[in-house]
Design a protein around this motif. Sequence first.
Motif, PDB file in Angstrom:
ATOM      1  N   ARG B  17       0.817  -1.201   0.000  1.00  0.00           N
ATOM      2  CA  ARG B  17       0.000   0.000   0.000  1.00  0.00           C
ATOM      3  C   ARG B  17       0.864   1.272   0.000  1.00  0.00           C
ATOM      4  O   ARG B  17       0.432   2.328  -0.436  1.00  0.00           O
ATOM      5  N   MET B  18       2.102   1.128   0.472  1.00  0.00           N
ATOM      6  CA  MET B  18       2.933   2.317   0.701  1.00  0.00           C
ATOM      7  C   MET B  18       3.682   2.852  -0.511  1.00  0.00           C
ATOM      8  O   MET B  18       4.189   3.980  -0.482  1.00  0.00           O
ATOM      9  N   THR B  55       8.442   5.968  -0.031  1.00  0.00           N
ATOM     10  CA  THR B  55       7.107   5.721   0.527  1.00  0.00           C
ATOM     11  C   THR B  55       6.416   7.004   0.985  1.00  0.00           C
ATOM     12  O   THR B  55       5.298   6.969   1.489  1.00  0.00           O
ATOM     13  N   ARG B  58       2.721   8.147  -0.027  1.00  0.00           N
ATOM     14  CA  ARG B  58       1.555   7.420   0.474  1.00  0.00           C
ATOM     15  C   ARG B  58       1.530   7.306   2.005  1.00  0.00           C
ATOM     16  O   ARG B  58       0.640   6.659   2.549  1.00  0.00           O
ATOM     17  N   THR B  59       2.528   7.892   2.669  1.00  0.00           N
ATOM     18  CA  THR B  59       2.517   7.831   4.138  1.00  0.00           C
ATOM     19  C   THR B  59       2.472   9.223   4.767  1.00  0.00           C
ATOM     20  O   THR B  59       2.163   9.357   5.954  1.00  0.00           O
ATOM     21  N   LEU B  67      -2.058   3.548   9.112  1.00  0.00           N
ATOM     22  CA  LEU B  67      -1.339   2.654   8.207  1.00  0.00           C
ATOM     23  C   LEU B  67      -1.571   1.193   8.590  1.00  0.00           C
ATOM     24  O   LEU B  67      -1.741   0.327   7.729  1.00  0.00           O
TER      25      LEU B  67
END
Lengths: 402, 402
Positions: B17-18, B55, B58-59, B67
């Motif tokens: 996902r990251m 990353t 997306r973080t 997360l």
Amino acid sequence: MDHPTVDIRIARAGLLRMAEPPAPVVAAYAAKVGSIPAFKAIVCRTAPPSVLRATAARTAGRQPEDLYAQARHDLASADAIGATLLCPEDSSWPTAALTAFEMAAARGVTGSAPPIALYVLGNLPPNLPTAAVTLIGSRACSGYGERTAAEISGELAADGVVVVSGGAFGIDTTAHRAALAVDGRSVAVLACGIDRSYPVANTALLAAVRKQGAVVSEYPPGTTPARHRFLVRNRLLAALGAVTLVVEAGRRSGSLSTAAAAMHLGRVVMAVPGPVSSAMSAGCHLLIRDRAAILATCADDVLHELRGLDDPKLFAEQQFSVPIIGADARRPTDGLDSLSARIYDAIPARAAVTVQQVCESAGVTGAEALAILPVLHVHGLVERDGACWKLATRMAAAVNRT
Amino acid sequence: MDHPTVDIRIARAGLLRMAEPPAPVVAAYAAKVGSIPAFKAIVCRTAPPSVLRATAARTAGRQPEDLYAQARHDLASADAIGATLLCPEDSSWPTAALTAFEMAAARGVTGSAPPIALYVLGNLPPNLPTAAVTLIGSRACSGYGERTAAEISGELAADGVVVVSGGAFGIDTTAHRAALAVDGRSVAVLACGIDRSYPVANTALLAAVRKQGAVVSEYPPGTTPARHRFLVRNRLLAALGAVTLVVEAGRRSGSLSTAAAAMHLGRVVMAVPGPVSSAMSAGCHLLIRDRAAILATCADDVLHELRGLDDPKLFAEQQFSVPIIGADARRPTDGLDSLSARIYDAIPARAAVTVQQVCESAGVTGAEALAILPVLHVHGLVERDGACWKLATRMAAAVNRT
């Protein structure tokens, strides 16, 4: 005996009559001592034994007078239809095209030979082979093959390229027609006497080819077409064009023999792909798959290769050493030149090996192995096995028996 | 903070996902320190700067709790449709297939990476890649392409070969259908979340694939299909099959990117020829002409190559060094490995050179040059010019400007 007046044309017409082409021994003898002395020596039985043996079948029991008369008769027959006998001594002889046979011979290749002379109707275009593409394919071609041949031949001819082909129905006929339709030049190489229209239905087509190019044959007038003559003729098709393009060919098509001859002569071989469901494209796919031919989809692809050969230096580089399997070789491997023999010998009797292993074992480069292996394959000596190569089943069987 | 319980699956779902795949930096970091520590370190911002940069998008601005929750939510979404997250730590992970990325990285190839994990519906067949053939082609295929894909896929599947393809209409759909029709196994690799049926009309087909094989995706549930994801997904198609067969592809088809990926990974690339008049076969003809692909006419041709790879030693040998052009490379040549760079550099800015000249200048073997030049061509760095190679027009223009 007193020799009657013998000129070069009589001598070469006589030599053509004395041995079925290809006649490497006779051709080499004529090249060595000259055509007139060679002819006289054979007539008088004073030529070397190998030359006399090579001409025995067609001179035995015949008087010298007969042999002279026959030569003069052949020239008269040709003259009657407007054909001339083009000889290596002539300035318009396609030396650059036919030197390929000498280059092959110099590499130790046996079993093939240039023509001793060529009967010609019309005018053989200059600058062969680099001005020409040999376009071949099946007699029983498909509509797809016919359309593709017509399109490529027409575009090549419109671009000034000489189209070389046989005189058969199918791809041959289509290639000539398309070239003539754009006022291009074409050359038809026959497997029979120049005075024989074969097939008869193509008489008008060959007359048109003659007007815009040439009809040629190494066979004496009156010679009938025969299966073996088509195979022998194929080497001339291959020699006259710098690129040989196979448009459609079944798995057992005679066109594959022309492609093999072209490879022997160091010519660029190309093939047109087609639907995988068409048996008429199977031979083309075989050639491409085994990298014996470059895939061609259009005239531009062919011109691309042809233009690349315009530079004489590049053209010479292209003439890499490839083997030829002599018709008179006792074993299939007898005709291999040393490089090919080394590569062949690097393949063990009972296992498949990678190209890399072949290179290591034979001490050759990857490029050499990749150039030679497909030729050995075309000759039925080796086979592909996945990513590897192995001896062809029949060769492995022979090895395993010994 | 106190970490909640994190197992490997949560960690890898979180890592997926990251960063948008391919995520070479994240994948390498997880391989180095382990997936759980890697996930925790990114969440807590204690990972190395390069990993945090990779990353960040997306973080950024997201709390660790978010997360963790997102990762659990992704696993729950997968679970809701019966999908599992297959991880490198699992015994059924297709290690042999995906090691190709590490081997490419070890050769200095950058810009690609194995998936961090794979969402799987059904069961991924064992013995990938040697048990599988990746069958690809255009969505807008012709009837000929459809028939050929069906015939080859059906025969391969009947022979026990796993058919790998995408989930699109056209060749993909036909390949799966034909494999399923003979009770064979197939694998569909998606460029969107595993919970998205794309295209919707293929929902039933993908359900059938799942029963007899697997549907897989490296994208988190809910991810929408996007053009760049198809290109990224293509590397997985190429990795999962030992042979990639292009059935039909236009000159600009995405299938050519899969073929290029297969080459990068050292896979055998094959292509089906077709009528030269069909634009749908133009890409296949390009691959074959430039010797980037082996011509295939039938399932037997493909099996021949596949069987040749059964021997692990031969398979390893096949993995020759080829370049990959990294997506993040600043210049087109930045991603070249050293061998490819040497060959590229051997081509002068203003002239065409023969393979022999390339070999001499670069100090490489003919086999190396012949293997690399077509790959450089696929990447638009070089072009063929008759029997020679030259810089691609855009590359030559760039050089000539400097």
